[in-house]
Design a protein around this motif. Structure first.
Motif, PDB file in Angstrom:
ATOM      1  N   ASP A 162       0.837  -1.192   0.000  1.00 37.24           N
ATOM      2  CA  ASP A 162       0.000   0.000   0.000  1.00 37.24           C
ATOM      3  C   ASP A 162       0.873   1.244   0.000  1.00 37.24           C
ATOM      4  OD1 ASP A 162      -2.107  -1.724   0.216  1.00 37.24           O
ATOM      5  OD2 ASP A 162      -2.731  -1.112   2.218  1.00 37.24           O
ATOM      6  N   LEU A 163       0.319   2.321  -0.525  1.00 36.40           N
ATOM      7  CA  LEU A 163       0.993   3.617  -0.567  1.00 36.40           C
ATOM      8  C   LEU A 163       0.004   4.665  -0.081  1.00 36.40           C
ATOM      9  CD1 LEU A 163       3.079   4.942  -3.570  1.00 36.40           C
ATOM     10  CD2 LEU A 163       1.303   6.353  -2.543  1.00 36.40           C
ATOM     11  N   ASN A 164       0.412   5.491   0.861  1.00 38.52           N
ATOM     12  CA  ASN A 164      -0.468   6.519   1.402  1.00 38.52           C
ATOM     13  C   ASN A 164       0.105   7.896   1.108  1.00 38.52           C
ATOM     14  OD1 ASN A 164      -1.960   8.347   2.883  1.00 38.52           O
ATOM     15  ND2 ASN A 164      -1.927   7.198   4.787  1.00 38.52           N
ATOM     16  N   ALA A 165      -0.457   8.542   0.106  1.00 37.15           N
ATOM     17  CA  ALA A 165      -0.136   9.941  -0.174  1.00 37.15           C
ATOM     18  C   ALA A 165      -1.437  10.727  -0.282  1.00 37.15           C
ATOM     19  CB  ALA A 165       0.686  10.076  -1.449  1.00 37.15           C
ATOM     20  N   ALA A 166      -2.474  10.231   0.423  1.00 39.02           N
ATOM     21  CA  ALA A 166      -3.794  10.864   0.454  1.00 39.02           C
ATOM     22  C   ALA A 166      -4.310  11.080  -0.967  1.00 39.02           C
ATOM     23  CB  ALA A 166      -3.743  12.154   1.260  1.00 39.02           C
ATOM     24  N   CYS A 167      -4.767  12.280  -1.263  1.00 35.56           N
ATOM     25  CA  CYS A 167      -5.403  12.550  -2.565  1.00 35.56           C
ATOM     26  C   CYS A 167      -4.404  12.585  -3.712  1.00 35.56           C
ATOM     27  CB  CYS A 167      -6.185  13.854  -2.502  1.00 35.56           C
ATOM     28  SG  CYS A 167      -7.382  13.894  -1.147  1.00 35.56           S
ATOM     29  N   ALA A 168      -3.112  12.609  -3.402  1.00 34.25           N
ATOM     30  CA  ALA A 168      -2.070  12.514  -4.429  1.00 34.25           C
ATOM     31  C   ALA A 168      -1.645  11.065  -4.631  1.00 34.25           C
ATOM     32  CB  ALA A 168      -0.858  13.352  -4.029  1.00 34.25           C
ATOM     33  N   GLY A 169      -2.276  10.137  -3.902  1.00 30.22           N
ATOM     34  CA  GLY A 169      -1.807   8.767  -3.850  1.00 30.22           C
ATOM     35  C   GLY A 169      -1.816   8.019  -5.161  1.00 30.22           C
ATOM     36  N   PHE A 170      -2.877   8.151  -5.950  1.00 32.79           N
ATOM     37  CA  PHE A 170      -2.946   7.380  -7.191  1.00 32.79           C
ATOM     38  C   PHE A 170      -1.831   7.784  -8.151  1.00 32.79           C
ATOM     39  CE2 PHE A 170      -4.544   6.807 -11.568  1.00 32.79           C
ATOM     40  CZ  PHE A 170      -4.674   5.415 -11.576  1.00 32.79           C
ATOM     41  N   VAL A 171      -1.598   9.073  -8.310  1.00 32.81           N
ATOM     42  CA  VAL A 171      -0.554   9.522  -9.230  1.00 32.81           C
ATOM     43  C   VAL A 171       0.825   9.140  -8.684  1.00 32.81           C
ATOM     44  CG1 VAL A 171       0.462  11.483 -10.442  1.00 32.81           C
ATOM     45  CG2 VAL A 171      -2.002  11.400 -10.061  1.00 32.81           C
ATOM     46  N   ALA A 172       1.006   9.242  -7.368  1.00 31.09           N
ATOM     47  CA  ALA A 172       2.266   8.803  -6.764  1.00 31.09           C
ATOM     48  C   ALA A 172       2.491   7.314  -7.013  1.00 31.09           C
ATOM     49  CB  ALA A 172       2.260   9.095  -5.266  1.00 31.09           C
ATOM     50  N   ALA A 173       1.420   6.519  -6.942  1.00 33.26           N
ATOM     51  CA  ALA A 173       1.528   5.082  -7.195  1.00 33.26           C
ATOM     52  C   ALA A 173       1.864   4.808  -8.661  1.00 33.26           C
ATOM     53  CB  ALA A 173       0.234   4.379  -6.804  1.00 33.26           C
ATOM     54  N   LEU A 174       1.305   5.608  -9.576  1.00 32.33           N
ATOM     55  CA  LEU A 174       1.661   5.462 -10.990  1.00 32.33           C
ATOM     56  C   LEU A 174       3.150   5.759 -11.205  1.00 32.33           C
ATOM     57  CD1 LEU A 174      -1.308   7.138 -12.927  1.00 32.33           C
ATOM     58  CD2 LEU A 174      -0.848   4.691 -12.655  1.00 32.33           C
ATOM     59  N   GLN A 175       3.643   6.797 -10.539  1.00 29.02           N
ATOM     60  CA  GLN A 175       5.063   7.111 -10.653  1.00 29.02           C
ATOM     61  C   GLN A 175       5.914   5.947 -10.146  1.00 29.02           C
ATOM     62  OE1 GLN A 175       5.999  10.796  -8.697  1.00 29.02           O
ATOM     63  NE2 GLN A 175       4.683  12.034  -9.998  1.00 29.02           N
ATOM     64  N   ALA A 176       5.531   5.380  -8.993  1.00 31.55           N
ATOM     65  CA  ALA A 176       6.274   4.256  -8.419  1.00 31.55           C
ATOM     66  C   ALA A 176       6.203   3.037  -9.337  1.00 31.55           C
ATOM     67  CB  ALA A 176       5.711   3.912  -7.041  1.00 31.55           C
ATOM     68  N   ALA A 177       5.022   2.769  -9.881  1.00 29.89           N
ATOM     69  CA  ALA A 177       4.856   1.625 -10.772  1.00 29.89           C
ATOM     70  C   ALA A 177       5.676   1.791 -12.050  1.00 29.89           C
ATOM     71  CB  ALA A 177       3.380   1.449 -11.113  1.00 29.89           C
ATOM     72  N   GLY A 178       5.706   3.038 -12.567  1.00 32.48           N
ATOM     73  CA  GLY A 178       6.529   3.303 -13.742  1.00 32.48           C
ATOM     74  C   GLY A 178       7.991   3.020 -13.476  1.00 32.48           C
ATOM     75  N   GLY A 179       8.434   3.339 -12.253  1.00 34.06           N
ATOM     76  CA  GLY A 179       9.817   3.051 -11.878  1.00 34.06           C
ATOM     77  C   GLY A 179      10.088   1.556 -11.806  1.00 34.06           C
ATOM     78  N   LEU A 180       9.121   0.791 -11.278  1.00 32.28           N
ATOM     79  CA  LEU A 180       9.280  -0.661 -11.213  1.00 32.28           C
ATOM     80  C   LEU A 180       9.427  -1.255 -12.609  1.00 32.28           C
ATOM     81  CD1 LEU A 180       6.644  -1.676  -8.488  1.00 32.28           C
ATOM     82  CD2 LEU A 180       9.134  -1.564  -8.232  1.00 32.28           C
ATOM     83  N   LEU A 181       8.611  -0.807 -13.538  1.00 31.24           N
ATOM     84  CA  LEU A 181       8.696  -1.311 -14.905  1.00 31.24           C
ATOM     85  C   LEU A 181      10.024  -0.920 -15.551  1.00 31.24           C
ATOM     86  CD1 LEU A 181       5.076  -0.575 -16.172  1.00 31.24           C
ATOM     87  CD2 LEU A 181       6.071  -2.819 -15.747  1.00 31.24           C
TER      88      LEU A 181
END
Length: 336
Positions: free
Chosen positions: A115-134
């Motif tokens: 899980d990732l908790n960045a409140a209302c910025a969380g989904f975009v932060a998760a996309l950034q993290a996922a892009g890094g994983l790929l």
């Protein structure tokens, strides 16, 4: 120091799905609970209703249903997913994670899940993290979900907050693509403003001052509004500057769906027609980490968002955190 480097990822969105609970909470329903009315709420927020999870329905349930819809619509296999990232501020439990519950429900064995908790910025932060994983090459298909059950931490005697929040989930699948659709990103955090919107937890103080609310959402709406209307347009321009683009070149601007008046003010500062903004708040309210994927899926269903469109996503909220992502939409019509 503000980072000015251009960032690209080989990630592309190859599937999208969403889910909202069945129960509707309308403005008229709220008027029977607190001193408010439909006209007042719509004029100030643009929200007409929101969805509310059942007492035995939690974030993992919504997240799983959004993911299952994605897999069915785009004929994807859950077994091929090798990472699950869930952005949420309202997990079923502090641990285990919502992501691990999604993994179990989908029957995925060999995958990273957190899980990732960045409140209302969380989904975009998760996309950034996922892009890094790929980008590392170690992961091929990453499921990213934004989900909230904010009704469970909303004080329905506080008319300043209870009119805003709702529950929902949106999911996207990211895969490596030869030309990569993620073009540029932005991130900024000002922790000194954390007392402007919060829910007390194990700690009940902030900078030595007691936190109110008893675990429910507390928000200084005026301060958050001023901060967002100023900082989000700056962040969008900063992100576009990295690749030499102007706001007018965007096909769509997808900010966090907090408040329609706030979105209109942001568009005005960006010199962008308000008609170019995608949002999900009208019928779903403020769903925090779920608001942007819900807005994207609505636009896909309505045929407004199409392959080739240039899209700027921008989340912002408690923290005070903000995260942006500029991408080229590559997703075609679902197979199912």
């Amino acid at each position: 120091m503000i980072r000015t480097n251009e960032w690209k990822s080989n990630a592309a969105i190859t599937g999208i799905g969403s889910y909202v609970p069945e129960r509707r909470l309308t403005n008229d329903d709220l008027a029977a609970m607190v001193d408010t009315n439909d006209e007042w709420i719509v004029r100030r927020t643009g929200i007409r209703e929101r969805r509310i999870a059942a007492p035995d329905e939690f974030s993992s349930h919504l997240a799983v249903k959004a993911a299952q819809q994605l897999l069915a619509r785009y004929a994807k296999e859950a077994a091929d997913i090798d990472a699950v990232l869930v952005a949420t501020t309202t997990p079923d439990t502090p641990f285990p994670s919502v992501a691990s519950r999604v993994q179990r429900a989908l029957g995925i064995r060999a995958c990273l899940a957190f899980d990732l908790n960045a409140a209302c910025a969380g989904f975009v932060a998760a996309l950034q993290a996922a892009g890094g994983l790929l980008q590392t090459g170690a992961y091929r298909k990453v499921l990213v979900i934004g989900v909230e059950t904010l009704s469970k931490i909303t004080d329905y005697s506080d008319r300043s907050t209870c009119i805003l929040f709702g529950d929902g989930a949106g999911a996207v699948l990211l895969e490596s693509a030869p030309e990569g659709a993620f073009i540029a990103s932005d991130a900024m955090t000002d922790g000194s403003g954390g007392g402007s919107v919060y829910a007390a937890g194990l700690s009940t103080e902030w900078d030595g001052q007691p936190l109110a609310g008893g675990g429910k959402i507390v928000q200084n709406g005026r301060e958050v509004y001023k901060w967002a209307v100023s900082h989000v347009p700056e962040g969008v321009r900063r992100m576009l500057d990295k690749v030499g683009l102007e706001p007018r070149e965007l096909d769509w601007f997808v900010p966090h769906s907090a408040n329609l008046r706030m979105i209109e003010a942001m568009c005005e500062r960006l010199e962008l027609p308000a008609e170019k903004a995608l949002y999900s708040l009208t019928h779903y309210g403020n769903t925090s980490a779920a608001s942007i994927p819900l807005a994207l899926d609505l636009a896909v269903r309505e045929g407004r968002l199409a392959a080739g469109h240039l899209v700027a996503l921008y989340g912002f909220g408690s923290g005070l955190s903000q995260a942006g992502l500029l991408l080229r939409w590559t997703l075609k019509s679902p197979q199912k």
